[in-house]
Design an enzyme around this catalytic site. Structure first.
Site, mmCIF file in Angstrom:
data_model
loop_
_atom_site.group_PDB
_atom_site.id
_atom_site.type_symbol
_atom_site.label_atom_id
_atom_site.label_comp_id
_atom_site.label_asym_id
_atom_site.label_seq_id
_atom_site.Cartn_x
_atom_site.Cartn_y
_atom_site.Cartn_z
ATOM 1 N N TRP A 199 0.902 -1.267 0.223
ATOM 2 C CA TRP A 199 0.064 0.056 0.012
ATOM 3 C C TRP A 199 0.930 1.283 -0.049
ATOM 4 O O TRP A 199 1.447 1.611 1.193
ATOM 5 C CB TRP A 199 -0.729 0.126 1.493
ATOM 6 N N VAL A 236 1.427 -3.218 -6.117
ATOM 7 C CA VAL A 236 1.214 -1.970 -5.761
ATOM 8 C C VAL A 236 -0.079 -1.529 -5.540
ATOM 9 O O VAL A 236 -0.924 -1.514 -6.653
ATOM 10 C CB VAL A 236 1.999 -0.836 -6.426
ATOM 11 N N LYS A 237 -0.601 -1.311 -4.252
ATOM 12 C CA LYS A 237 -1.782 -0.760 -4.345
ATOM 13 C C LYS A 237 -1.679 0.900 -4.237
ATOM 14 O O LYS A 237 -0.805 1.480 -3.339
ATOM 15 C CB LYS A 237 -2.446 -0.991 -2.883
ATOM 16 N N GLN A 238 -2.530 1.713 -4.894
ATOM 17 C CA GLN A 238 -2.165 3.249 -4.821
ATOM 18 C C GLN A 238 -3.561 3.834 -4.957
ATOM 19 O O GLN A 238 -4.476 3.157 -5.718
ATOM 20 C CB GLN A 238 -1.467 3.660 -6.091
#
Length: 349
Positions: A199, A236-238
């Protein structure tokens, strides 16, 4: 199937027919059924990581597409149990969180050590577990914002999780310590054959001005993504980019004029394309967060999914929009998100 164009309304043409010019599709490593073989297999991850990543891709309604729909429920710690579950108290029981992910057709479920651990023997073999190993918590008074380890990689491995997740607040006073902690944790997870998901959030009071909230600027979140893939996050969490120009407005860091005049425009898909580009042009998949629950959740969730997919992203991770409403409505919303990634009409721009 969900009426995607109908839900987008007046934005349908703008979002469904846009073509990115600054960073063209041809330069991307786009998601697909062969993503592990085509893109991931050339890296330094162990075979166990590839197996667990493929397990994520092969589960739920999006199985075999290369896209991900993940249910994240760590807000009981990140916010509070009351703030998170009072709208629908059934989710105080962790089993209902897992049931929502399964019945909602998700690829996996991400939650805390306590939530996943309390039902691990019943469900770890039925849906991929993603153990979130660090959290912020707001019982400390006055409130502070710092990600602290609540669980270990070994605990994730022992309960049968296929992946670990963690947050780094890039830009915060504590970010250097968080980067070091999570880099070491991710290396250990890879040694054990687990996938790593970061995150990659920006967090600094100075990033929000009277005019704009640059926590969601393409340039700052893009750099957060670039730092995330540097410590070998596999996914990837964005947060979805909503504006640009954070480096210029805040007058810090280093950037280039072309970031704003050549590589991006103010079109939402172009802004998110820049986020994807910073994930090694899509070699590391980027999933966007679904955001808080509100009055127009179905429309907003589908809109976010369309922008993410057309920008070259890998999927959506949506929690509060799904679990802060009646169970069947939550399932319907998750299915609507997945319909965007299943639709052949919604293509990479």
């Amino acid at each position: 199937m969900t009426d995607i164009a109908g839900l987008l309304g007046e934005e349908a043409d703008k979002l469904l027919n846009h073509v990115c010019q600054g960073i063209p599709k041809a330069g991307l490593h786009v998601p697909g059924p062969d993503f592990v073989d085509r893109v991931v297999m050339g890296n330094d991850r162990k075979p166990g990581v590839l197996r667990n990543l493929q397990t994520l891709y092969n589960h739920g309604r999006l199985a075999g597409t290369g896209y991900l729909s993940i249910l994240p429920v760590d807000q009981g710690v990140e916010h509070s149990g009351g703030a998170s579950f009072a709208p629908n108290p059934m989710f105080f029981d962790p089993e209902n969180i897992i049931r929502l992910a399964i019945e909602g057709g998700c690829n996996g479920v991400a939650s805390t050590l306590g939530v996943l651990g309390i039902v691990a023997r019943r469900y770890a073999h039925k849906i991929p577990f993603i153990l979130k190993i660090n959290h912020n918590e707001l019982l400390t008074y006055p409130n502070k914002y710092d990600q602290t380890l609540f669980a270990s990689v070994d605990q994730a491995f022992d309960m049968g999780a296929c992946a670990v997740g963690a947050t780094v607040f890039f830009g915060s006073e504590e970010s250097r310590r968080q980067i070091q902690e999570i880099s070491e944790a991710f290396a250990h997870a890879h040694d054990l054959g687990m996938v790593t998901i970061l995150w990659a959030y920006t967090r600094n009071a100075a990033f929000k001005t009277a005019e704009k909230d640059y926590h969601v600027s393409a340039d700052l979140t893009g750099q957060a993504n670039h730092l995330a893939v540097t410590i070998e996050a596999d996914i990837v969490k964005q947060k979805m980019a909503e504006n640009n120009g954070g480096f210029k407005a805040l007058k810090f860091g280093k950037t280039d004029a072309k970031v704003y005049s050549g590589l991006t425009t103010d079109h939402p898909i172009d802004l998110v394309r820049y986020q994807v580009a910073n994930c090694y042009m899509g070699r590391v998949g980027m999933i966007n967060s679904g955001g808080a629950s509100g009055k127009d959740d179905l429309h907003q969730a589908v809109r976010t999914a369309v922008i993410n997919k057309r920008a070259g992203g890998m999927g959506l991770i949506s929690g509060r929009k799904a679990f802060q409403k009646p169970f069947e409505e939550g399932v319907k919303l998750l299915n609507a998100i997945q319909d965007v990634y299943l639709s052949k009409e919604v293509t990479v721009a």
